[in-house]
Enzyme design. Structure first.
Site, PDB file in Angstrom:
ATOM      1  N   SER A   1     -30.271 -48.123  -2.207  1.00 49.48           N
ATOM      2  CA  SER A   1     -29.997 -49.106  -1.169  1.00 49.48           C
ATOM      3  C   SER A   1     -30.854 -48.492   0.228  1.00 49.48           C
ATOM      4  O   SER A   1     -31.133 -49.029   1.152  1.00 49.48           O
ATOM      5  CB  SER A   1     -28.511 -49.004  -0.781  1.00 49.48           C
TER       6      SER A   1
ATOM      7  N   LYS B   1     -31.327 -44.425   8.337  1.00 50.27           N
ATOM      8  CA  LYS B   1     -30.573 -45.469   7.625  1.00 50.27           C
ATOM      9  C   LYS B   1     -29.386 -46.026   8.444  1.00 50.27           C
ATOM     10  O   LYS B   1     -28.547 -45.265   9.047  1.00 50.27           O
ATOM     11  CB  LYS B   1     -30.146 -45.031   6.311  1.00 50.27           C
TER      12      LYS B   1
ATOM     13  N   SER C   1     -29.240 -43.947  -4.350  1.00 48.05           N
ATOM     14  CA  SER C   1     -29.847 -44.760  -3.133  1.00 48.05           C
ATOM     15  C   SER C   1     -30.756 -44.050  -2.449  1.00 48.05           C
ATOM     16  O   SER C   1     -31.404 -44.515  -1.430  1.00 48.05           O
ATOM     17  CB  SER C   1     -28.620 -45.201  -2.295  1.00 48.05           C
TER      18      SER C   1
END
Lengths: 114, 494
Positions: B157, B82, B181
């Protein structure tokens, strides 16, 4: 929003104290504290959205927390500091590489005082 | 023959160790699939194809010199990271214009540990700006699409990482979880995702959002795969004083093992089965709980009475911490600068122009909650309410070993569905926020599909540092069912 509240199976009850909606002056004050330049349109939009969010979170004020200590972190007071021994950090040139402006091995900024 | 990219991490690991495939073949297959399909999905913000192939060749050479997989258990396996975690030399944008062009000069500890175990970082994945969001729509670099239905969000996210694993671009990926997330996008994309215990793994090299909540999590296509990745990257780090002094977890799950759940008590919290959420989600989650009962687990109804306060608590504490953490982005040390007459002008113009809407909103909300006159009523009260939420879990974990509930109230929603209403978006997190506030681990995995063919996820939460029980439960469930092996149909990819 009411559909998201606990159903009849729960015993929770809310008395929502709606705070006054934010004024444009308050939005400007918050933006100033946070160092954010906003347009007129943004101020109006954030005023509306932040007021709605604050109205929602204000339901916390109905919770009796008189004898409850605050939780800042789950394992607070339990941080593990490493030994204070000198070690090499990243080289200055590496750290300056990403700077938008630099001079003589330092970050460069416009005047602090007008 | 299906592409090598469709293999699970564990399958590839076995084939690599037996010498039946090479790392170059595996990495090439992943890169080919990404190049064919990521134009549609947009899971990646940065791909290092050349570097990944070079590392694959090195891994193949190295394999000839090591006798077993013990020292480098993940040798030659590609993963995605990420884009809020740093990898030296790879851009790190956090999905934000304020970090456009930033190349970090150091690597996050969790990534370093994975690299030391032989992992190849193939690229950086899309995220809501600074991990603030539940749909990946808040990325300044465009939305990621859900591989099961490209008109829908992948969740967020860590939506890029979840979509990359679901689309078979990579067998595993790292994400971060501050309020759900990892778990919510895992649920929306039909993959397995872990949010470890707070303080379980290092955050050195993670761009901070809510420091009392942030953890690094992992995605894979099975509990076994996620356990392998987590076992490598967790543990104390002298560079992160909040990592706890407990033995590192090394969870080994043997294929086929652990199918009996006798002796494990699972609590079903009544507050998580509320009116107004998608009936199919409740139906599938209850069926999964029943399956675990058939496998030997004991099921009890439990109560987490302060659940309804988690949302307001989180949306005061996380923005308050964010408003402090994001003060460092000011156009001085990294990222672009919007020029101004004075230093203060540079700060306000750079931040005003380069931060997106959601980040600006949360900074302002946090600034307000911390400001003189409002601190006690908002931030102080939220910290006290957090204590009550934490105590709920302490109480429940005296009676049960794990808690089972939905991950999110719905399956993946349409892109744009909540774009005008930030509060509606926040409500997506209602079932995932409590684990972050209490610091407990959570594991999400698929337990069925709704009528539209979208994955439904279940969440297990456990005691602090007891990720092992969650993996045991999820693995036993995955041995007995096949929801986790189902993959989206995605056009003509290799």
């Amino acid at each position: 929003m009411s559909s998201r509240k606990p159903s009849g199976r729960s015993t929770l009850h809310y008395v929502i104290i709606a705070p006054m909606p934010l004024t444009i002056q308050e939005v400007e004050q918050i933006a100033k504290l946070a160092r954010l330049e906003l347009t007129g349109e943004e101020k109006a939009r954030y005023r509306e959205q932040l007021s709605a969010i604050l109205e929602h979170v204000a339901k916390l004020q109905t919770l009796d927390t008189d004898k409850i200590p605050p939780t800042a972190s789950i394992f607070s007071g339990d941080s593990h500091l490493r030994r204070d021994e000198p070690r090499l950090g990243l080289p200055r040139e590496e750290l300056l590489k990403n700077a938008p402006e630099q001079e003589k091995g330092q970050f460069k900024i416009p005047p602090v005082f007008e | 023959m299906p592409s090598l990219s469709s293999l699970t991490l564990t399958e590839s690991q076995t084939l690599l160790q037996r010498g039946e495939i090479s790392s170059r073949e595996l990495v090439s297959a992943c890169l080919e699939r990404i190049s064919a399909l990521d134009g549609t999905i947009h899971a990646f913000l940065h791909i290092d194809a050349e570097g990944a192939l070079k590392q694959a060749d090195e891994a193949d050479r190295k394999r000839r010199t090591i006798d077993d997989g013990q020292s480098m258990p993940l040798l030659g396996l590609p993963i995605a990271i990420k884009d809020v975690l740093t990898v030296e030399g790879m851009p790190c944008t956090c999905g934000s214009k304020i970090l456009e062009g930033y190349i970090p000069p150091f690597t996050a500890t969790v990534v370093k540990k994975l690299q030391a175990a032989g992992v190849i970082v193939i690229g950086k994945t899309n995220t809501d700006e600074f991990a603030m969001g539940s749909s990946t729509e808040n990325s300044a670099y465009g939305v990621t699409r859900n591989p099961w239905d490209t008109s829908r969000v992948p969740g967020g996210s860590s939506g890029g990482s979840a979509a990359a694993v679901a689309a078979e671009f990579v067998p595993a990926a790292l994400g971060t979880d501050t309020g759900g997330s990892v778990r919510q996008p895992a649920s929306f994309c039909g993959v397995t995702g872990l949010k470890p215990t707070y303080g379980r793994s290092s955050r050195y090299g993670l761009v901070a959002y809510g420091s009392s909540l942030d953890v690094v999590g992992a995605f894979g296509r099975s509990a076994q795969d996620v356990a392998s990745v987590f076992s490598v990257y967790n543990g104390r780090d002298p560079l992160d004083a909040t990592t706890q002094d407990v033995p590192a977890a090394n969870i080994s799950i043997e294929a086929g093992a652990g199918s009996s759940l006798a002796g494990i008590r699972i609590g079903v919290p009544k507050e998580y089965f509320i009116a107004g959420f998608q009936p199919e989600v409740e139906e599938k989650v209850r069926a999964a709980i029943q399956k675990m009962e058939e496998l030997g687990a004991e099921i009890r109804e439990v109560s987490l009475p302060h659940t309804a306060y988690a949302l307001p608590v989180y949306y005061l504490i996380a923005p308050a911490e964010a408003s402090a953490n994001l003060a460092r982005f000011d156009g001085v040390r990294y990222g672009p600068r919007v020029s101004g007459e004075t230093m203060w002008d540079v700060f306000t113009k750079t931040r005003g122009e380069k931060f997106g809407d959601e980040v600006t909103r949360r900074i302002m909300l946090g600034t307000y909650a911390l400001s003189a006159g409002y601190y006690d009523a908002f931030y102080g009260q939220a910290q006290k309410a957090r204590t009550l939420i934490k105590r709920d879990f302490e109480q429940v974990f005296r009676a049960v070993d794990a808690v089972a509930c939905p991950v999110a109230p719905t399956t993946a929603f349409k892109i744009g569905a909540h774009s005008d209403d930030p509060l509606a978006m926040y409500l997506e997190d209602v079932f995932t926020l409590p684990a972050n506030l209490a610091g407990v681990p959570g594991l999400a995995f698929p337990v069925g599909f709704d009528a539209a063919g979208l994955p439904v996820g279940m969440q297990l939460m456990g005691r602090h540092f007891n990720e092992a029980t969650l993996f045991k439960l999820a693995h036993a469930y995955q041995q007995a069912t096949d929801w986790h092996v189902k993959r989206p149909t995605m056009g003509d990819g290799p």
